[in-house]
Motif scaffolding. Sequence first.
Motif, PDB file in Angstrom:
ATOM      1  N   PRO A  54       0.470  -1.150  -0.015  1.00 30.80           N
ATOM      2  CA  PRO A  54       0.270   0.008  -0.005  1.00 30.80           C
ATOM      3  C   PRO A  54       0.674   1.502   0.261  1.00 30.80           C
ATOM      4  O   PRO A  54       0.546   2.380  -1.007  1.00 30.80           O
ATOM      5  CB  PRO A  54      -0.566   0.005   1.328  1.00 30.80           C
ATOM      6  N   ALA A  55       2.304   1.422   0.913  1.00 31.84           N
ATOM      7  CA  ALA A  55       3.175   2.519   0.578  1.00 31.84           C
ATOM      8  C   ALA A  55       3.244   2.787  -0.583  1.00 31.84           C
ATOM      9  O   ALA A  55       3.391   3.996  -1.128  1.00 31.84           O
ATOM     10  CB  ALA A  55       4.166   2.469   1.508  1.00 31.84           C
ATOM     11  N   CYS A  56       4.140   1.634  -1.543  1.00 32.90           N
ATOM     12  CA  CYS A  56       4.588   2.108  -2.428  1.00 32.90           C
ATOM     13  C   CYS A  56       3.616   2.579  -3.413  1.00 32.90           C
ATOM     14  O   CYS A  56       3.126   3.447  -4.818  1.00 32.90           O
ATOM     15  CB  CYS A  56       5.165   0.947  -3.407  1.00 32.90           C
ATOM     16  N   LEU A  57       2.078   2.176  -3.472  1.00 34.31           N
ATOM     17  CA  LEU A  57       0.905   2.621  -4.862  1.00 34.31           C
ATOM     18  C   LEU A  57       0.798   3.584  -4.014  1.00 34.31           C
ATOM     19  O   LEU A  57       0.498   4.430  -5.172  1.00 34.31           O
ATOM     20  CB  LEU A  57      -0.324   0.833  -4.162  1.00 34.31           C
ATOM     21  N   THR A  58       1.059   3.984  -3.113  1.00 34.49           N
ATOM     22  CA  THR A  58       0.582   5.717  -2.940  1.00 34.49           C
ATOM     23  C   THR A  58       1.157   6.577  -3.283  1.00 34.49           C
ATOM     24  O   THR A  58       1.079   7.164  -3.988  1.00 34.49           O
ATOM     25  CB  THR A  58      -0.183   5.476  -0.795  1.00 34.49           C
ATOM     26  N   GLU A  59       2.270   5.982  -3.177  1.00 35.63           N
ATOM     27  CA  GLU A  59       3.795   6.851  -3.752  1.00 35.63           C
ATOM     28  C   GLU A  59       3.691   7.193  -5.357  1.00 35.63           C
ATOM     29  O   GLU A  59       3.656   8.021  -5.456  1.00 35.63           O
ATOM     30  CB  GLU A  59       4.713   6.553  -3.706  1.00 35.63           C
ATOM     31  N   LEU A  60       3.411   6.015  -5.736  1.00 34.02           N
ATOM     32  CA  LEU A  60       3.366   5.617  -7.473  1.00 34.02           C
ATOM     33  C   LEU A  60       1.890   6.872  -7.786  1.00 34.02           C
ATOM     34  O   LEU A  60       1.735   7.369  -8.514  1.00 34.02           O
ATOM     35  CB  LEU A  60       3.474   4.061  -7.819  1.00 34.02           C
ATOM     36  N   ILE A  61       0.591   7.038  -6.993  1.00 34.92           N
ATOM     37  CA  ILE A  61      -0.431   7.095  -7.272  1.00 34.92           C
ATOM     38  C   ILE A  61      -0.554   8.488  -7.400  1.00 34.92           C
ATOM     39  O   ILE A  61      -0.432   9.703  -8.023  1.00 34.92           O
ATOM     40  CB  ILE A  61      -1.118   6.254  -7.148  1.00 34.92           C
ATOM     41  N   GLU A  62       0.066   9.159  -5.615  1.00 36.33           N
ATOM     42  CA  GLU A  62       0.343  10.525  -5.818  1.00 36.33           C
ATOM     43  C   GLU A  62       1.994  11.153  -6.476  1.00 36.33           C
ATOM     44  O   GLU A  62       1.422  12.538  -7.055  1.00 36.33           O
ATOM     45  CB  GLU A  62       1.017  10.929  -4.016  1.00 36.33           C
ATOM     46  N   ALA A  63       2.488  10.767  -7.409  1.00 35.24           N
ATOM     47  CA  ALA A  63       3.726  11.463  -8.298  1.00 35.24           C
ATOM     48  C   ALA A  63       3.225  10.993  -9.685  1.00 35.24           C
ATOM     49  O   ALA A  63       3.650  11.829 -10.303  1.00 35.24           O
ATOM     50  CB  ALA A  63       4.870   9.916  -8.181  1.00 35.24           C
ATOM     51  N   SER A  64       2.047  10.476 -10.116  1.00 38.72           N
ATOM     52  CA  SER A  64       1.887  10.518 -10.871  1.00 38.72           C
ATOM     53  C   SER A  64       0.470  11.453 -11.580  1.00 38.72           C
ATOM     54  O   SER A  64       0.002  11.775 -12.539  1.00 38.72           O
ATOM     55  CB  SER A  64       0.473   9.050 -11.463  1.00 38.72           C
ATOM     56  N   ASN A  65       0.031  12.037 -10.052  1.00 36.79           N
ATOM     57  CA  ASN A  65      -0.720  13.065 -10.258  1.00 36.79           C
ATOM     58  C   ASN A  65       0.012  14.947 -10.705  1.00 36.79           C
ATOM     59  O   ASN A  65       0.602  14.832  -9.978  1.00 36.79           O
ATOM     60  CB  ASN A  65      -1.737  13.427  -8.991  1.00 36.79           C
TER      61      ASN A  65
END
Length: 65
Positions: A54-65
């Motif tokens: 979940p932490a890595c998913l969150t990081e990647l999703i936030e970085a894509s915004n």
Amino acid sequence: MDNLSTQSLHSCPRCHRSFECTPTSAAGCVCFQFKIPPQVANFIKANFDSCLCPACLTELIEASN
């Protein structure tokens, strides 16, 4: 994420943290808790053999915004 197992404890291929995920249970894969943009899903598929924590998913999703 093609290499899902029925085990509930996984190691994130990106950060190597352990996380719980039960893709065959009613709760489903931890990924189902996220709205993953197509570009992030494509990046994960191209670079990793299994689900991310979940932490890595969150990081990647936030970085894509």
